[in-house]
Motif scaffolding. Sequence first.
Motif, mmCIF file in Angstrom:
data_model
loop_
_atom_site.group_PDB
_atom_site.id
_atom_site.type_symbol
_atom_site.label_atom_id
_atom_site.label_comp_id
_atom_site.label_asym_id
_atom_site.label_seq_id
_atom_site.Cartn_x
_atom_site.Cartn_y
_atom_site.Cartn_z
ATOM 1 N N GLN A 198 0.678 -0.898 -0.488
ATOM 2 C CA GLN A 198 -0.285 0.417 -0.121
ATOM 3 C C GLN A 198 1.002 1.238 0.485
ATOM 4 O O GLN A 198 0.010 1.971 -0.577
ATOM 5 C CB GLN A 198 -1.057 -0.578 1.138
ATOM 6 N N MET A 199 2.396 1.221 1.019
ATOM 7 C CA MET A 199 2.548 2.098 0.732
ATOM 8 C C MET A 199 3.436 2.973 -0.675
ATOM 9 O O MET A 199 3.613 3.853 -1.072
ATOM 10 C CB MET A 199 4.322 2.213 2.058
ATOM 11 N N ALA A 200 4.222 1.603 -0.546
ATOM 12 C CA ALA A 200 4.259 1.397 -2.339
ATOM 13 C C ALA A 200 3.547 1.992 -3.703
ATOM 14 O O ALA A 200 4.208 2.941 -4.299
ATOM 15 C CB ALA A 200 4.951 0.520 -2.816
ATOM 16 N N ALA A 201 2.180 2.018 -3.144
ATOM 17 C CA ALA A 201 1.467 2.284 -4.408
ATOM 18 C C ALA A 201 1.140 4.008 -4.117
ATOM 19 O O ALA A 201 1.548 4.534 -5.431
ATOM 20 C CB ALA A 201 -0.409 1.508 -3.603
ATOM 21 N N GLU A 202 1.285 4.297 -2.942
ATOM 22 C CA GLU A 202 0.648 5.674 -2.606
ATOM 23 C C GLU A 202 2.212 6.486 -2.721
ATOM 24 O O GLU A 202 1.566 7.600 -3.180
ATOM 25 C CB GLU A 202 0.481 5.492 -1.433
ATOM 26 N N TRP A 203 2.972 6.130 -2.409
ATOM 27 C CA TRP A 203 4.135 7.372 -2.160
ATOM 28 C C TRP A 203 5.244 6.573 -2.521
ATOM 29 O O TRP A 203 6.183 7.515 -3.465
ATOM 30 C CB TRP A 203 4.645 6.728 -0.862
ATOM 31 N N GLY A 204 5.451 5.471 -3.096
ATOM 32 C CA GLY A 204 7.176 4.762 -3.496
ATOM 33 C C GLY A 204 6.914 4.894 -5.198
ATOM 34 O O GLY A 204 5.979 5.369 -6.563
ATOM 35 N N ARG A 219 1.648 -12.509 -8.285
ATOM 36 C CA ARG A 219 1.025 -12.004 -7.351
ATOM 37 C C ARG A 219 1.153 -10.650 -6.537
ATOM 38 O O ARG A 219 0.706 -9.769 -6.416
ATOM 39 C CB ARG A 219 0.452 -13.244 -6.236
ATOM 40 N N ARG A 220 2.281 -10.572 -6.582
ATOM 41 C CA ARG A 220 3.021 -9.433 -5.888
ATOM 42 C C ARG A 220 3.160 -8.239 -6.836
ATOM 43 O O ARG A 220 2.434 -7.050 -6.305
ATOM 44 C CB ARG A 220 3.926 -9.368 -4.672
ATOM 45 N N ILE A 221 3.420 -8.209 -7.903
ATOM 46 C CA ILE A 221 3.271 -7.160 -8.321
ATOM 47 C C ILE A 221 2.346 -6.877 -9.097
ATOM 48 O O ILE A 221 1.539 -5.896 -9.965
ATOM 49 C CB ILE A 221 4.446 -7.748 -9.973
ATOM 50 N N GLU A 222 1.362 -7.739 -9.488
ATOM 51 C CA GLU A 222 -0.045 -7.621 -9.988
ATOM 52 C C GLU A 222 -1.059 -6.704 -9.272
ATOM 53 O O GLU A 222 -1.512 -5.677 -9.276
ATOM 54 C CB GLU A 222 -0.658 -8.580 -9.979
ATOM 55 N N THR A 223 -0.380 -6.668 -7.456
ATOM 56 C CA THR A 223 -1.112 -6.040 -6.748
ATOM 57 C C THR A 223 -0.453 -4.706 -6.086
ATOM 58 O O THR A 223 -1.760 -4.166 -5.913
ATOM 59 C CB THR A 223 -0.692 -7.030 -5.125
ATOM 60 N N VAL A 224 0.709 -4.934 -6.204
ATOM 61 C CA VAL A 224 0.822 -3.800 -6.069
ATOM 62 C C VAL A 224 0.565 -2.320 -7.335
ATOM 63 O O VAL A 224 0.230 -1.055 -7.083
ATOM 64 C CB VAL A 224 2.638 -4.031 -5.948
ATOM 65 N N ARG A 225 0.397 -3.311 -8.410
ATOM 66 C CA ARG A 225 0.271 -2.243 -9.992
ATOM 67 C C ARG A 225 -0.904 -2.164 -9.797
ATOM 68 O O ARG A 225 -1.721 -0.879 -10.266
ATOM 69 C CB ARG A 225 0.145 -2.600 -10.832
ATOM 70 N N GLN A 226 -2.044 -3.044 -9.456
ATOM 71 C CA GLN A 226 -3.093 -2.631 -9.306
ATOM 72 C C GLN A 226 -3.436 -1.044 -8.405
ATOM 73 O O GLN A 226 -4.566 -0.269 -8.184
ATOM 74 C CB GLN A 226 -4.260 -3.835 -8.607
ATOM 75 N N GLU A 227 -3.258 -1.454 -6.932
ATOM 76 C CA GLU A 227 -3.317 -0.663 -5.648
ATOM 77 C C GLU A 227 -2.662 0.415 -6.704
ATOM 78 O O GLU A 227 -3.471 2.142 -6.185
ATOM 79 C CB GLU A 227 -2.306 -0.965 -4.345
ATOM 80 N N GLY A 232 -3.916 6.139 -9.723
ATOM 81 C CA GLY A 232 -3.262 6.577 -10.360
ATOM 82 C C GLY A 232 -2.306 7.558 -11.295
ATOM 83 O O GLY A 232 -0.869 8.235 -10.647
ATOM 84 N N ARG A 233 -1.246 6.161 -10.166
ATOM 85 C CA ARG A 233 -0.177 6.454 -10.332
ATOM 86 C C ARG A 233 0.748 4.863 -11.214
ATOM 87 O O ARG A 233 -0.013 4.209 -11.204
ATOM 88 C CB ARG A 233 0.564 6.023 -8.834
ATOM 89 N N THR A 234 2.094 4.671 -11.160
ATOM 90 C CA THR A 234 2.622 3.865 -11.606
ATOM 91 C C THR A 234 4.393 3.036 -11.062
ATOM 92 O O THR A 234 4.242 4.233 -10.650
ATOM 93 C CB THR A 234 3.095 3.499 -13.308
ATOM 94 N N VAL A 235 4.393 1.589 -10.832
ATOM 95 C CA VAL A 235 5.620 1.791 -9.324
ATOM 96 C C VAL A 235 6.365 0.472 -10.239
ATOM 97 O O VAL A 235 5.498 -0.326 -11.150
ATOM 98 C CB VAL A 235 4.255 0.690 -8.426
ATOM 99 N N LEU A 236 7.729 0.933 -10.670
ATOM 100 C CA LEU A 236 8.092 -0.211 -10.727
ATOM 101 C C LEU A 236 8.439 -1.362 -9.314
ATOM 102 O O LEU A 236 8.169 -1.176 -8.581
ATOM 103 C CB LEU A 236 9.792 0.431 -10.790
#
Length: 356
Positions: A198-204, A219-227, A232-236
């Motif tokens: 959640q923190m990565a999705a919102e802030w990272g 599974r974790r990659i899909e979850t963080v990218r959905q979050e 309205g963000r993208t995360v590596l």
Amino acid sequence: MEFGIWLPVYGGWLRSLDAPTAPDVAACLAIAQQAEALGFDFLYASENLLNCIHGPEESVADAWTILAAIAVVTSKVGLCGAVKPGFRSPFLVARMLDTLSKIAERKLGMNIVCGWWKEEFDLSGVDWLDHDGRYDRAAEFLRSLYGLFQPPAMVRDATVAEAGLEHDIEIDHSPSYGLDQSALPEVWIAGHSDRAVQMAAEWGNCLFLNGMSDEELKRRIETVRQEANSWGRTVLVAANAYVIATETTEQARQRWKSVISRRNSQTIDFFRKVIGGSGAAAWASLGEDQMVDSNAGFELGLIGSFEDIRQRIPKLQAIGLNRIVCQFDDPMRDAGPFMKNVIRPLRESRAIELAE
């Protein structure tokens, strides 16, 4: 795919009987210069005030002091260091980043690590909170840090509002404290828990994971990218890998077996007890063999011949992994052959695909 090298700030990365147990500062500088010359994308320095590989009786090098020294002797390789919220205030970290970015003359990375070793907190005079409390503290740290580097640029002027004018006039009242906004780093978040995601999705900008199975990684990659998408963000996504790359599969297999046979069971048992009381999710189910490496690096599957690993990395990329943070038994010996026989051929193949 980007490739980085963990700097050996704790000595050797393996909890094995013959591993070097103290940091070698000169080696860290030499590894950094070699990594830049070879074409690695970044270097990573982890932050612990106690030696989290070999035990509290051993020394450890400070991550940010090492990165400052490396910034002087390199010019382009990326630099990323870990920070534990609570150990350093947001304003202190902002000033560190502002200064280091001027030394390095390049954008920095900063990995938020919430911590799991109570003794380290106690010795540092930092309140030991439960798992969620540590993430609450990290979220507040990030809010403050972003606010320092990116304060609200304009605020509505009360006098104008009271005058009842049709259009607001906004006046800048926000201090910058002399901080250069370009020094705001790329923010990594380390962890496997729901709070970390959640923190990565919102802030990272990047979620940093330990090694794990392909199914779990996907599974974790899909979850963080959905979050992240909900914000309205993208995360590596980056993951740790212990690399054993040799001419043949059997050579690599034998090296891995030798490592496992020399595991330091006493040290592993010690850290299993420390971690068990921390509430950290990342290591909860690891077996003794997996804990020989400090971050489950064997699990990412970069043990094999050069050809094996050249075939393995595109599979990880297809799952959605963007970065691999490599640990080597001896970086000065092993990083060069890995670059020559794995990374460069993959890059050349990719360049040909893009040109077609």
